[in-house]
Design an enzyme around this catalytic site. Structure first.
Site, short mmCIF file in Angstrom:
data_model
loop_
_atom_site.label_atom_id
_atom_site.label_comp_id
_atom_site.label_asym_id
_atom_site.label_seq_id
_atom_site.Cartn_x
_atom_site.Cartn_y
_atom_site.Cartn_z
N GLU A 33 0.51 -12.83 4.73
CA GLU A 33 1.58 -12.23 3.92
C GLU A 33 2.89 -12.20 4.71
O GLU A 33 3.96 -12.53 4.18
CB GLU A 33 1.19 -10.82 3.48
CG GLU A 33 0.06 -10.84 2.45
CD GLU A 33 -0.48 -9.48 2.10
OE1 GLU A 33 -1.14 -9.37 1.06
OE2 GLU A 33 -0.28 -8.51 2.85
N ASP A 77 0.84 -1.20 0.00
CA ASP A 77 0.00 0.00 0.00
C ASP A 77 0.87 1.25 0.00
O ASP A 77 0.51 2.26 -0.58
CB ASP A 77 -0.94 -0.03 1.21
CG ASP A 77 -1.86 -1.23 1.13
OD1 ASP A 77 -2.57 -1.36 0.11
OD2 ASP A 77 -1.83 -2.07 2.04
C1 5RP Z 1 -3.10 -7.04 0.79
C2 5RP Z 1 -1.92 -6.18 0.55
C3 5RP Z 1 -1.67 -5.73 -0.83
O1 5RP Z 1 -0.39 -6.09 -1.21
C4 5RP Z 1 -1.81 -4.24 -0.90
O2 5RP Z 1 -3.08 -3.88 -0.39
C5 5RP Z 1 -1.65 -3.72 -2.32
O3 5RP Z 1 -2.72 -4.13 -3.09
P1 5RP Z 1 -2.93 -3.68 -4.59
O4 5RP Z 1 -1.89 -4.37 -5.40
O5 5RP Z 1 -4.33 -4.12 -4.92
O6 5RP Z 1 -2.78 -2.18 -4.64
O7 5RP Z 1 -1.16 -5.85 1.44
O8 5RP Z 1 -3.28 -7.31 2.16
#
Ligand code: 5RP
Length: 219
Positions: free
Chosen positions: A103, A84
């Site tokens: 993760e 994010d």
């Molecule tokens: C999920 C995560 C994702 O890696 C993060 O939200 C990024 O997502 P996106 O690729 O859809 O922007 O941490 O828990």
């Protein structure tokens, strides 16, 4: 280029980091979905994947990529996931998709974290994106009060979300995370916190950043 095109670009570029003959760690999110689709083109060259969420597992299996139980795997060379926010040291905020606990577990199995993201995710200081924290439901109010007291942020429970582990997500707004390692270490100790979405101890070794000029590699 649109944000979706940038995600597709880095999803494809991540294939160069997959070690042939190995098991690949696979994250969660829209950028990782692009990576999974690209990975399908070389599925015969890998032994399978360890997945960080039910959603990624379903997508991997739909492509015919074997998904292994993390308990049967001792280590993996590479974990590929989005973020994010990512700072210039490779520390990240993760958990926008509520998959942060699994993760971090898969990242912990991996020798290298390769982050894939579009350029909007690169920041000087983490915290403009609300910090996700996975919390056991009965501790949510206590954890939110403690955030306000210790760090001054405003915390709310994410509406309508239960994690793959049966917990809630608390999102904390208004933080300036100038010392990610210290905050990660502190919040991880609070009773009821399962995982804080700061990835400092498990930061990215490499970041493939999608830009309109192409893929920029930060390492
Ligand atoms: C999920 C995560 C994702 O890696 C993060 O939200 C990024 O997502 P996106 O690729 O859809 O922007 O941490 O828990």
């Amino acid at each position: 280029m649109t944000q979706d095109e940038l995600k597709a670009l880095v999803g494809q570029a991540a294939l160069a980091h997959v070690v042939p003959g190995s098991i690949v760690g696979v994250g969660t999110g829209s950028t990782v979905n692009c990576f999974i689709d690209a990975l399908a083109t070389m599925k015969d060259q890998i032994r399978g994947a360890v997945s960080s969420s039910v959603k990624s597992t379903e997508r991997l299996q739909a492509h015919g990529i074997p998904v292994l139980d993390s308990n049967t795997v001792e280590s993996i060379p590479v974990y590929i996931d989005g973020a994010d926010e990512i700072d210039h040291q490779g520390c990240m905020i993760k958990g926008g998709g509520a998959a942060l606990t699994r993760e971090k577990i898969v990242a912990d199995l991996a020798e290298r974290f390769v982050c894939i993201a579009d350029e909007s995710k690169l920041v000087d200081v983490l915290g403009a994106f609300p910090l996700p924290v996975e919390v056991i439901p009965m501790a949510a109010a206590q954890v939110m009060r403690r955030f306000a007291k210790v760090y001054g942020g405003t915390a709310t429970v994410r509406e309508g979300v239960t994690t793959d582990n049966g917990n809630v997500i608390v999102d904390v707004r208004g933080l300036k995370i100038t010392d990610p390692l210290a905050m990660e270490a502190e919040v991880t100790l609070w009773p009821g916190v399962v995982t804080v979405g700061i990835f400092g101890r498990h930061k990215a070794k490499v970041c493939l950043l999608g830009t309109s000029q192409g893929v920029r590699t930060l390492d």
